[in-house]
Design a protein around this motif. Structure first.
Motif, PDB file in Angstrom:
ATOM      1  N   VAL A 208       0.837  -1.203   0.000  1.00  0.00           N
ATOM      2  CA  VAL A 208       0.000   0.000   0.000  1.00  0.00           C
ATOM      3  C   VAL A 208       0.869   1.250   0.000  1.00  0.00           C
ATOM      4  O   VAL A 208       0.624   2.209  -0.752  1.00  0.00           O
ATOM      5  CB  VAL A 208      -0.942  -0.017   1.221  1.00  0.00           C
ATOM      6  N   ARG A 209       1.908   1.248   0.832  1.00  0.00           N
ATOM      7  CA  ARG A 209       2.821   2.396   0.896  1.00  0.00           C
ATOM      8  C   ARG A 209       3.519   2.623  -0.436  1.00  0.00           C
ATOM      9  O   ARG A 209       3.549   3.754  -0.957  1.00  0.00           O
ATOM     10  CB  ARG A 209       3.871   2.168   1.986  1.00  0.00           C
ATOM     11  N   THR A 217       1.853  10.285  -3.588  1.00  0.00           N
ATOM     12  CA  THR A 217       1.668  10.494  -2.150  1.00  0.00           C
ATOM     13  C   THR A 217       3.017  10.659  -1.474  1.00  0.00           C
ATOM     14  O   THR A 217       3.948   9.907  -1.744  1.00  0.00           O
ATOM     15  CB  THR A 217       0.925   9.298  -1.523  1.00  0.00           C
ATOM     16  N   GLY A 218       3.133  11.647  -0.607  1.00  0.00           N
ATOM     17  CA  GLY A 218       4.393  11.887   0.093  1.00  0.00           C
ATOM     18  C   GLY A 218       4.762  10.747   1.020  1.00  0.00           C
ATOM     19  O   GLY A 218       3.896   9.987   1.483  1.00  0.00           O
ATOM     20  N   PRO A 219       6.057  10.599   1.334  1.00  0.00           N
ATOM     21  CA  PRO A 219       6.523   9.484   2.172  1.00  0.00           C
ATOM     22  C   PRO A 219       5.865   9.422   3.538  1.00  0.00           C
ATOM     23  O   PRO A 219       5.564   8.333   4.039  1.00  0.00           O
ATOM     24  CB  PRO A 219       8.029   9.742   2.295  1.00  0.00           C
ATOM     25  N   THR A 220       5.634  10.592   4.148  1.00  0.00           N
ATOM     26  CA  THR A 220       5.047  10.596   5.488  1.00  0.00           C
ATOM     27  C   THR A 220       3.625  10.060   5.469  1.00  0.00           C
ATOM     28  O   THR A 220       3.257   9.182   6.263  1.00  0.00           O
ATOM     29  CB  THR A 220       5.053  12.015   6.079  1.00  0.00           C
ATOM     30  N   LYS A 221       2.802  10.560   4.547  1.00  0.00           N
ATOM     31  CA  LYS A 221       1.426  10.085   4.461  1.00  0.00           C
ATOM     32  C   LYS A 221       1.390   8.618   4.063  1.00  0.00           C
ATOM     33  O   LYS A 221       0.577   7.838   4.579  1.00  0.00           O
ATOM     34  CB  LYS A 221       0.626  10.914   3.463  1.00  0.00           C
ATOM     35  N   ALA A 222       2.267   8.224   3.137  1.00  0.00           N
ATOM     36  CA  ALA A 222       2.301   6.823   2.698  1.00  0.00           C
ATOM     37  C   ALA A 222       2.636   5.898   3.874  1.00  0.00           C
ATOM     38  O   ALA A 222       2.063   4.813   4.008  1.00  0.00           O
ATOM     39  CB  ALA A 222       3.303   6.647   1.571  1.00  0.00           C
ATOM     40  N   SER A 223       3.553   6.335   4.734  1.00  0.00           N
ATOM     41  CA  SER A 223       3.894   5.537   5.919  1.00  0.00           C
ATOM     42  C   SER A 223       2.731   5.466   6.901  1.00  0.00           C
ATOM     43  O   SER A 223       2.501   4.431   7.547  1.00  0.00           O
ATOM     44  CB  SER A 223       5.122   6.124   6.604  1.00  0.00           C
ATOM     45  N   ASP A 224       1.975   6.553   7.004  1.00  0.00           N
ATOM     46  CA  ASP A 224       0.784   6.548   7.865  1.00  0.00           C
ATOM     47  C   ASP A 224      -0.240   5.528   7.365  1.00  0.00           C
ATOM     48  O   ASP A 224      -0.901   4.845   8.159  1.00  0.00           O
ATOM     49  CB  ASP A 224       0.157   7.938   7.916  1.00  0.00           C
ATOM     50  N   LEU A 225      -0.385   5.442   6.041  1.00  0.00           N
ATOM     51  CA  LEU A 225      -1.309   4.465   5.466  1.00  0.00           C
ATOM     52  C   LEU A 225      -0.853   3.040   5.790  1.00  0.00           C
ATOM     53  O   LEU A 225      -1.662   2.168   6.116  1.00  0.00           O
ATOM     54  CB  LEU A 225      -1.404   4.657   3.953  1.00  0.00           C
ATOM     55  N   ALA A 226       0.455   2.816   5.698  1.00  0.00           N
ATOM     56  CA  ALA A 226       0.996   1.491   6.033  1.00  0.00           C
ATOM     57  C   ALA A 226       0.722   1.150   7.497  1.00  0.00           C
ATOM     58  O   ALA A 226       0.397  -0.010   7.828  1.00  0.00           O
ATOM     59  CB  ALA A 226       2.494   1.454   5.752  1.00  0.00           C
ATOM     60  N   ASP A 227       0.832   2.130   8.376  1.00  0.00           N
ATOM     61  CA  ASP A 227       0.552   1.896   9.799  1.00  0.00           C
ATOM     62  C   ASP A 227      -0.917   1.511  10.021  1.00  0.00           C
ATOM     63  O   ASP A 227      -1.225   0.685  10.892  1.00  0.00           O
ATOM     64  CB  ASP A 227       0.897   3.136  10.625  1.00  0.00           C
ATOM     65  N   LEU A 228      -1.819   2.107   9.235  1.00  0.00           N
ATOM     66  CA  LEU A 228      -3.228   1.738   9.332  1.00  0.00           C
ATOM     67  C   LEU A 228      -3.428   0.268   8.977  1.00  0.00           C
ATOM     68  O   LEU A 228      -4.192  -0.456   9.624  1.00  0.00           O
ATOM     69  CB  LEU A 228      -4.077   2.606   8.396  1.00  0.00           C
ATOM     70  N   VAL A 229      -2.732  -0.190   7.935  1.00  0.00           N
ATOM     71  CA  VAL A 229      -2.849  -1.589   7.533  1.00  0.00           C
ATOM     72  C   VAL A 229      -2.354  -2.507   8.644  1.00  0.00           C
ATOM     73  O   VAL A 229      -2.941  -3.560   8.914  1.00  0.00           O
ATOM     74  CB  VAL A 229      -2.065  -1.843   6.231  1.00  0.00           C
TER      75      VAL A 229
END
Length: 400
Positions: A208-209, A217-229
């Motif tokens: 997903v990231r 998508t910026g790295p910070t937001k992409a990492s936040d999405l990965a944390d949601l998963v």
């Protein structure tokens, strides 16, 4: 070669960068959809037209998307001979001859390695994937009816290749969108490819990231999405997948989640939570997310341990379980001859090889992998003669 997302630095002006890139180009090709040349793209075309008028040998090539016709071209652009859908090998060769300024009849090889051996085909090798057009059409039709599909078959039958090199490019190309008669379709088609491994949620989080970052998508937001998963909560996993899709005002996004070698999930302590998350992603009646699984037929029993999954796969009409059969004789011939055509091999040599191989190939579905390995090992590049060879590196986009 200049690529906007790669070569335009942060803070740079689009107009200046595009004008500089066009000035340094040796050819110009414009991809024209059924709505013609839209909005700011016309500014680029205008610059290219001006240069083509001043320099008689500057190639300007309209590339017509599937479903587009010369009637969709602007008046001045219609004066230039175009090419058809570049997904078709013959049209792709015509485009290459034009931009390389070669004679229209020049022999051309656009691929140095026509076979992949035991590797599965993926979207980067989709131009070499032949013989499964009917099956790809059937999967597209099935995904119109259901948001969850399981592709199954014997080991070596080509399940992963069918999905990654057949279905994924079809999805990205808008095959699940509205027809031309229904009007323009502005949908952005987003793909996430994953494989469970020993940590299915960790693998999905990474996928997903990575998919989100590739589409801006910026790295910070992409990492936040990965944390949601990684929370393993179905609703949060779905939110992450939807939030990672590209955003453009007025344009909807649709997501395809491909879980290759799904059988790997069965040994994970996260198996039950993983199945629950996938079922939530593929919510019936909501086509924003579709899920396609590939799984060896001898592991189908693993699905029976999860009643809701089993019911979704077998209880509907049509069945969401797609059994991949042995490739047809015509498909096997295409597997041999079509990649060699892209490699510049003479038709007589292609057909002679096809005849020899088809005489000996077995009837089992798994024979396909052995066939690919045999073709890769034969050293067929020696057959290509002295054709012009161009190595093409295909790049994907978030919407095609």
């Amino acid at each position: 070669m200049w690529i906007d997302k790669t070569d335009l630095g942060a803070g740079g002006r689009w107009k200046d960068a595009l004008q500089s890139a066009l000035a340094g180009s040796t050819a110009f090709a414009v991809y024209v959809g059924s709505r013609g040349v839209m909005n700011w793209v016309w500014d680029e075309v205008s610059v290219a037209l001006d240069r083509a008028h001043k320099e008689g040998d500057y190639p300007l090539v309209p590339v017509l998307a599937q479903g587009a016709t010369r009637a969709d071209l602007p008046r001045f652009l219609s004066q230039y001979q175009g090419v058809g859908d570049p997904e078709q090998p013959d049209e792709f060769k015509r485009l290459l001859r034009a931009v390389l300024r070669l004679d229209p009849r020049a022999k051309l090889a656009v691929e140095r390695e026509p076979f992949v051996g035991l590797q599965a085909y993926d979207s980067n090798k989709a131009h070499l994937f032949f013989g499964r057009e009917k099956e790809t059409d059937e999967l597209v039709a099935l995904l119109r009816e259901t948001s969850l599909v399981l592709v199954t078959g014997d080991s070596g039958s080509g399940k992963s290749s069918l999905v990654l090199a057949g279905l994924v490019p079809a999805f990205r190309g808008g095959r699940l969108g509205r027809s031309r008669e229904e009007g323009p379709d502005e949908t952005i088609w987003h793909v996430i490819e994953t494989r469970p491994g020993t940590d299915p949620f960790g693998s999905l989080a990474d996928s997903v990231r990575d998919a989100a970052e590739r589409t801006g998508t910026g790295p910070t937001k992409a990492s936040d999405l990965a944390d949601l998963v990684r929370t393993r909560e179905p609703d949060k996993v779905r939110d992450a997948v939807l939030s990672g899709a590209p955003k453009d005002p007025g344009r909807p996004s649709k997501v395809l989640v491909v879980v290759d070698q799904f059988e790997e999930f069965r040994t994970s302590p996260q198996a039950a939570a993983y199945v629950a998350a996938l079922l939530r992603l593929a919510t019936p009646g909501d086509d924003r997310v579709r899920v396609v699984l590939t799984m060896r037929r001898d592991y189908l029993y693993a699905c029976d341990s999860f009643p809701e999954l089993s019911e979704r796969l077998q209880g509907g009409e049509p069945s969401a379980r797609y059994l991949l059969h042995r490739m047809s004789r015509e498909g096997l011939r295409a597997v041999i001859t079509r990649p060699l055509d892209l490699a510049g091999t003479h038709e007589r040599e292609r057909e002679a090889l096809a005849q020899a191989v088809l005489k000996d190939v077995g009837d089992e579905a798994g024979e396909l992998a052995l066939l690919q390995m045999a073709l890769w090992r034969t050293g067929l590049l020696a057959l290509m003669g002295s054709a012009n060879r161009v190595l093409i590196i295909r790049t994907g986009s978030m919407s095609q």
